[in-house]
Design a protein around this motif. Structure first.
Motif, PDB file in Angstrom:
ATOM      1  N   LYS A   1      -8.143   3.814  -0.848  1.00 33.39           N
ATOM      2  CA  LYS A   1      -7.900   5.013  -0.039  1.00 33.39           C
ATOM      3  C   LYS A   1      -7.197   4.695   1.277  1.00 33.39           C
ATOM      4  N   ASN A   2      -6.841   3.433   1.438  1.00 34.95           N
ATOM      5  CA  ASN A   2      -6.175   3.031   2.671  1.00 34.95           C
ATOM      6  C   ASN A   2      -4.750   3.593   2.698  1.00 34.95           C
ATOM      7  N   ILE A   3      -4.432   4.260   3.769  1.00 34.87           N
ATOM      8  CA  ILE A   3      -3.136   4.952   3.846  1.00 34.87           C
ATOM      9  C   ILE A   3      -1.961   3.971   3.808  1.00 34.87           C
ATOM     10  N   ILE A   4      -2.177   2.770   4.364  1.00 34.80           N
ATOM     11  CA  ILE A   4      -1.077   1.788   4.355  1.00 34.80           C
ATOM     12  C   ILE A   4      -0.788   1.358   2.918  1.00 34.80           C
ATOM     13  N   LEU A   5      -1.856   1.110   2.157  1.00 38.19           N
ATOM     14  CA  LEU A   5      -1.669   0.717   0.762  1.00 38.19           C
ATOM     15  C   LEU A   5      -0.973   1.821  -0.019  1.00 38.19           C
TER      16      LEU A   5
END
Lengths: 188, 372
Positions: free
Chosen positions: B197-201
């Motif tokens: 859920k990491n936005i960067i990923l």
């Protein structure tokens, strides 16, 4: 996905023989033998049917012709012996003259193509044979770009020349390799 | 018009990625033709650790080749064991006791989980996140300990034999495996919260690195690569072998065709493998783990045979040609990442270099298996 229908289409494309094999025993469903000149037609049939390419490889049949002749001679000798035994005591068995030993036909190199389908269970194996002194077969990399690497690998290992291949240079072997390690007469 | 502007459009340069580069996870070299930050052409250069396993196979007996199989795909060695023993068993007509098949499935599924965990850590490392790698090594250690207790080795397993496996499991293994399943199920939500859920990923993976279903077919891509492109193909379901038909598991398929889809396929497969291990532990019958009367000197019937298995990276097929003697006449090893990598050149054309590295990571490359 209907293996039977594909069998018919392959036969119609000029394959020498198309036989259904026992899948549980062999691991592939159709065994197709084609001449090099009909290879592209057969592969195009599979492409139109939505098959994907699994692998291209080779087999070196060095010594096969000699083994076949030996087998035939042994069989003939056994038959002659059985005949002689059946006729024993009646008359002296005529000594069969040894069969005229002609020049052995040249051994073959075989290129083997494996195709499989994402939906149905129908692995198709296409084989094409060429003489060892002139191992040339047309490329199929224009139909399946994935065959590019497989053909380069097969060229590395067997020296089979895929005519029309865009970039037939060593892939796994060193770039200056001029030997073909999977040939049976290869000596390092 | 200045000379500078005229030459700008045509100016490209060659960039060598590897053969020693952390992002290639081994000795793979990619010759990139770049136009600024964009890739014009990418040509993978293979063979740096080519060992000619296929020739080695022709020079030793059927059984002597067994240890070689674990040295190709070192992350999922048991599946490579499985592929080779299965094809020889098919050729020689050896029946395997049921308990041995259960043990094969349990160990190779645990091995698959360890492979996916390592891929997960290394992939996030490629993208610049260091800590997940440390977390997954913690989890993976439990699997290595479990497998070490039964197979005797931690990485390059040679556990399967023609006709069964060489060692039975004990109560400690069963308890340890159940405890591990519970542990990993507790950790997966954390991984999803921390990473998925990491936005960067998401920005790095979503809609990046498209591989269409048609491209998969033309290049023969299998495994999570084709399942991330909407193709429902898993050898365990497609050509069932061993005891997989008796197991209840799903094949995760994602339609998006991007790097994120391949990431999600593998993350979901971890749970499916845990389900298989759990069911197999429940259902496992008592009995021998080796077939009786397996000949010491194996001479399979003349002919050629094929067998495919699903490894963590796709379909691994072995074709053997037997001439009826105690050594293989020809042994062809069809490794999955060889085909999966062959589409790389076409897939990353016109891409930014960092995105191409994300795409390469999402292919899950294991170089010794490509080079063989």
């Amino acid at each position: 996905m209907n293996c039977g229908a594909i069998k018919q289409k392959l036969s119609a494309s000029g394959a020498e023989s198309v036989s259904e094999t026992d899948y549980a025993r062999k691991g592939f469903a159709l065994d197709v033998q084609v001449a090099p000149e009909h290879l592209v037609a057969a592969v195009s049939v599979l492409d139109a049917e939505g098959f994907f390419i699994e692998a291209v490889t080779g087999v070196d049949w060095l010594g096969e012709q000699a083994a076949l002749r030996k087998e035939a001679e042994a069989k003939a000798a056994a038959e002659a012996k059985a005949k002689a035994e059946a006729a024993a005591g009646e008359e002296a068995p005529a000594v069969a003259p040894p069969a005229e030993q002609g020049e052995l036909p040249e051994d073959a190199l075989e290129a083997v193509y494996d195709f499989n389908h994402y939906e149905g269970l129908c692995r198709v194996t296409i084989r094409t044979r060429m003489v060892r002194s002139k191992p040339e077969v047309p490329t199929i990399s224009q139909i399946y770009p994935g065959a590019n690497w497989h053909e380069r690998e097969t060229h590395d290992f067997f020296g089979i020349i895929f005519v029309g291949h865009p970039y037939l240079v060593p892939l796994l072997l060193p770039e200056d390799a001029d030997y073909h390690p999977l040939l049976k007469d290869f000596r390092p | 018009m200045s000379a500078f502007a005229e030459s700008e459009a045509k100016e490209t340069f060659v960039l060598n990625l590897g053969p020693q580069h952390p992002a290639t996870h081994g000795v793979l070299r990619v010759k990139l033709t770049m136009d600024g930050e964009y890739i014009v052409e990418a040509e993978p250069v293979l063979g740096y650790i080519h060992r000619m396993h296929e020739k080695m196979g022709e020079n030793r007996t059927w059984a002597q080749f067994l240890p070689n199989t674990g040295r190709m795909d070192y992350l999922h060695a048991l599946a490579f064991n499985h592929g080779y023993v299965s094809v020889v068993e098919r050729a020689a007509g050896i029946e395997v006791p049921e308990r041995a098949e259960y043990l094969r499935v349990i160990t190779s599924e645990l091995n698959r989980v360890s492979s996916h965990l390592l891929w997960f850590g290394a992939f996030i490392l490629d993208l610049g996140g260091f800590s997940p790698l440390l977390y997954v090594f913690d989890d993976r250690e439990h699997i290595l300990d479990l497998l070490e207790s039964v197979t005797g080795s931690r990485l390059t397993y040679c556990y399967f034999r023609f006709g069964g496996v060489y060692n039975d499991i004990d109560g400690d293994f069963v308890a340890g495996a159940r405890a591990f399943i519970k542990r990993l199920r507790g950790r997966m939500p954390m991984y999803h919260n921390l990473v998925t859920k990491n936005i960067i990923l998401m920005k790095r993976l979503q809609e990046v690195g498209p591989i269409s279903a048609e491209m998969c077919r033309k290049y023969g891509a299998t495994g999570p690569v084709c399942r991330g492109s909407g193709i429902n193909f898993d050898v365990r379901k497609h050509e069932p072998y061993s005891i997989y038909p008796e197991m209840d598991f799903d094949v995760p398929v994602y339609e998006q065709c991007d790097s994120m889809a391949r990431y999600m396929v593998r993350m979901d497969e971890i749970e499916q493998s845990l389900r298989i291990v759990e069911q197999a532990l429940d259902k496992m019958p008592e009995g021998p783990v080796m077939a009786e009367k397996v000949p010491k000197v194996l001479k399979p019937t003349k002919g050629d045979y094929y067998h495919a298995v699903e490894t963590a990276r796709g379909s691994f097929g072995v074709r053997v040609v037997s001439d009826g003697s105690n050594t293989p006449y020809r042994l062809k090893l069809r490794s999955p990442t060889y085909s999966n990598l062959s589409l790389y050149g076409e897939a990353c054309r016109g891409m930014l270099l960092p995105d191409a590295l994300a795409l390469m990571g999402s292919l899950d490359l294991v170089i010794p298996e490509i080079d063989r």
